[in-house]
Design a protein around this motif. Structure first.
Motif, PDB file in Angstrom:
ATOM      1  N   UNK A  63      11.842  15.771  11.139  1.00  0.00           N
ATOM      2  CA  UNK A  63      13.167  15.295  10.740  1.00  0.00           C
ATOM      3  C   UNK A  63      13.057  14.156   9.727  1.00  0.00           C
ATOM      4  N   UNK A  64      12.160  13.219   9.955  1.00  0.00           N
ATOM      5  CA  UNK A  64      12.008  12.071   9.055  1.00  0.00           C
ATOM      6  C   UNK A  64      11.603  12.509   7.650  1.00  0.00           C
ATOM      7  N   UNK A  65      10.734  13.506   7.554  1.00  0.00           N
ATOM      8  CA  UNK A  65      10.295  13.971   6.228  1.00  0.00           C
ATOM      9  C   UNK A  65      11.446  14.647   5.485  1.00  0.00           C
ATOM     10  N   UNK A  66      12.250  15.426   6.194  1.00  0.00           N
ATOM     11  CA  UNK A  66      13.400  16.077   5.547  1.00  0.00           C
ATOM     12  C   UNK A  66      14.409  15.018   5.096  1.00  0.00           C
ATOM     13  N   UNK A  67      14.640  14.007   5.905  1.00  0.00           N
ATOM     14  CA  UNK A  67      15.560  12.930   5.516  1.00  0.00           C
ATOM     15  C   UNK A  67      15.020  12.159   4.309  1.00  0.00           C
ATOM     16  N   UNK A  68      13.711  11.929   4.278  1.00  0.00           N
ATOM     17  CA  UNK A  68      13.102  11.287   3.104  1.00  0.00           C
ATOM     18  C   UNK A  68      13.282  12.152   1.862  1.00  0.00           C
ATOM     19  N   UNK A  69      13.155  13.457   2.046  1.00  0.00           N
ATOM     20  CA  UNK A  69      13.370  14.378   0.926  1.00  0.00           C
ATOM     21  C   UNK A  69      14.800  14.273   0.421  1.00  0.00           C
ATOM     22  N   UNK A  70      15.765  14.159   1.333  1.00  0.00           N
ATOM     23  CA  UNK A  70      17.159  14.019   0.921  1.00  0.00           C
ATOM     24  C   UNK A  70      17.385  12.738   0.114  1.00  0.00           C
ATOM     25  N   UNK A  71      16.632  11.718   0.408  1.00  0.00           N
ATOM     26  CA  UNK A  71      16.753  10.455  -0.335  1.00  0.00           C
ATOM     27  C   UNK A  71      15.919  10.460  -1.615  1.00  0.00           C
ATOM     28  N   UNK A  72      15.192  11.550  -1.860  1.00  0.00           N
ATOM     29  CA  UNK A  72      14.365  11.654  -3.060  1.00  0.00           C
ATOM     30  C   UNK A  72      13.115  10.806  -2.996  1.00  0.00           C
ATOM     31  N   UNK A  73      12.601  10.562  -1.799  1.00  0.00           N
ATOM     32  CA  UNK A  73      11.502   9.619  -1.597  1.00  0.00           C
ATOM     33  C   UNK A  73      10.123  10.246  -1.373  1.00  0.00           C
ATOM     34  N   UNK A  74      10.001  11.553  -1.490  1.00  0.00           N
ATOM     35  CA  UNK A  74       8.699  12.162  -1.200  1.00  0.00           C
ATOM     36  C   UNK A  74       7.703  11.889  -2.325  1.00  0.00           C
ATOM     37  N   UNK A  75       6.465  11.702  -1.938  1.00  0.00           N
ATOM     38  CA  UNK A  75       5.382  11.448  -2.898  1.00  0.00           C
ATOM     39  C   UNK A  75       4.791  12.778  -3.356  1.00  0.00           C
ATOM     40  N   UNK A  76       4.812  13.002  -4.677  1.00  0.00           N
ATOM     41  CA  UNK A  76       4.235  14.255  -5.185  1.00  0.00           C
ATOM     42  C   UNK A  76       2.778  14.425  -4.747  1.00  0.00           C
ATOM     43  N   UNK A  77       2.462  15.632  -4.497  1.00  0.00           N
ATOM     44  CA  UNK A  77       1.185  16.163  -4.040  1.00  0.00           C
ATOM     45  C   UNK A  77       0.974  15.867  -2.557  1.00  0.00           C
ATOM     46  N   UNK A  78       0.996  14.611  -2.128  1.00  0.00           N
ATOM     47  CA  UNK A  78       0.756  14.321  -0.710  1.00  0.00           C
ATOM     48  C   UNK A  78       1.835  14.893   0.191  1.00  0.00           C
ATOM     49  N   UNK A  79       3.107  14.758  -0.218  1.00  0.00           N
ATOM     50  CA  UNK A  79       4.210  15.189   0.636  1.00  0.00           C
ATOM     51  C   UNK A  79       4.991  16.374   0.075  1.00  0.00           C
TER      52      UNK A  79
END
Length: 181
Positions: A63-79
């Motif tokens: 859930x936390x990763x999807x919410x981070x994705x919604x905020x545009x916060x994912x790190x390319x390649x790692x996440x």
């Protein structure tokens, strides 16, 4: 042949909305919880055993990763990274690198492992404020050819993308991206 290697909307620091268009289908508003269920079920097979704490922690990580994705916060390649960049539609994978699982072995012994989990999504031009989840799986890196297995999983996501294209993946016209994610 074009190459689709644009950065994901989920890594650009801007809010985007998540929609689940895969199996099982999600009602609008239940998208994140449906995706969390699908992600959990992808690692809950065979000899895996769970206690309430471990299951809650794993679901919380998803859930936390999807919410981070919604905020545009994912790190390319790692996440997050693009997959199958030579064949439309462009798809991306949200990546979990070390989800802890427990397997029950013969004679009642337990083995603790960390597994890789992938969720594939699209970011259609027709839905500029969205990323649309289509499929999730545990990435198995032992035995056989990893790329063939992963290509088969990506093909599942592409079929859901194609199936939802005509209906706009169930996105209601006029839905806006919330600014309070």
């Amino acid at each position: 042949m074009p190459v689709f290697d644009s950065p994901s909307r989920c890594s650009l620091g801007q809010h985007v909305r998540f929609r689940w268009y895969g199996y099982p289908p999600a009602e609008v508003g239940d998208d994140i919880e449906t995706a969390v269920d699908v992600l959990f079920e992808s690692i809950d097979g065979g000899s895996r055993v769970w206690n309430l704490y471990n299951e809650r922690m794993v679901r919380s990580e998803f859930r936390a990763r999807i919410l981070s994705a919604q905020r545009g916060e994912l790190s390319p390649i790692d996440e997050i990274k693009s997959v199958d960049v030579r064949n439309p539609p462009p798809l991306y994978e949200i990546r979990w690198q070390g989800i802890t699982v427990t397997s029950l072995l013969e004679a009642g012994k337990k083995r603790f492992d960390q597994v890789l989990v992938r969720q594939y999504h699209s970011e259609p031009v027709a839905a500029p404020g969205y990323f649309i989840g289509h499929h999730a799986h545990e990435k198995v890196v032992s035995g056989g050819t990893v790329s063939e297995r992963q290509d088969a999983e990506i093909a599942v996501a592409k079929r859901f993308y194609d199936a939802g294209s005509a209906s706009g993946w169930g996105i209601e016209p006029g839905q806006r991206v919330p600014s309070d994610i």
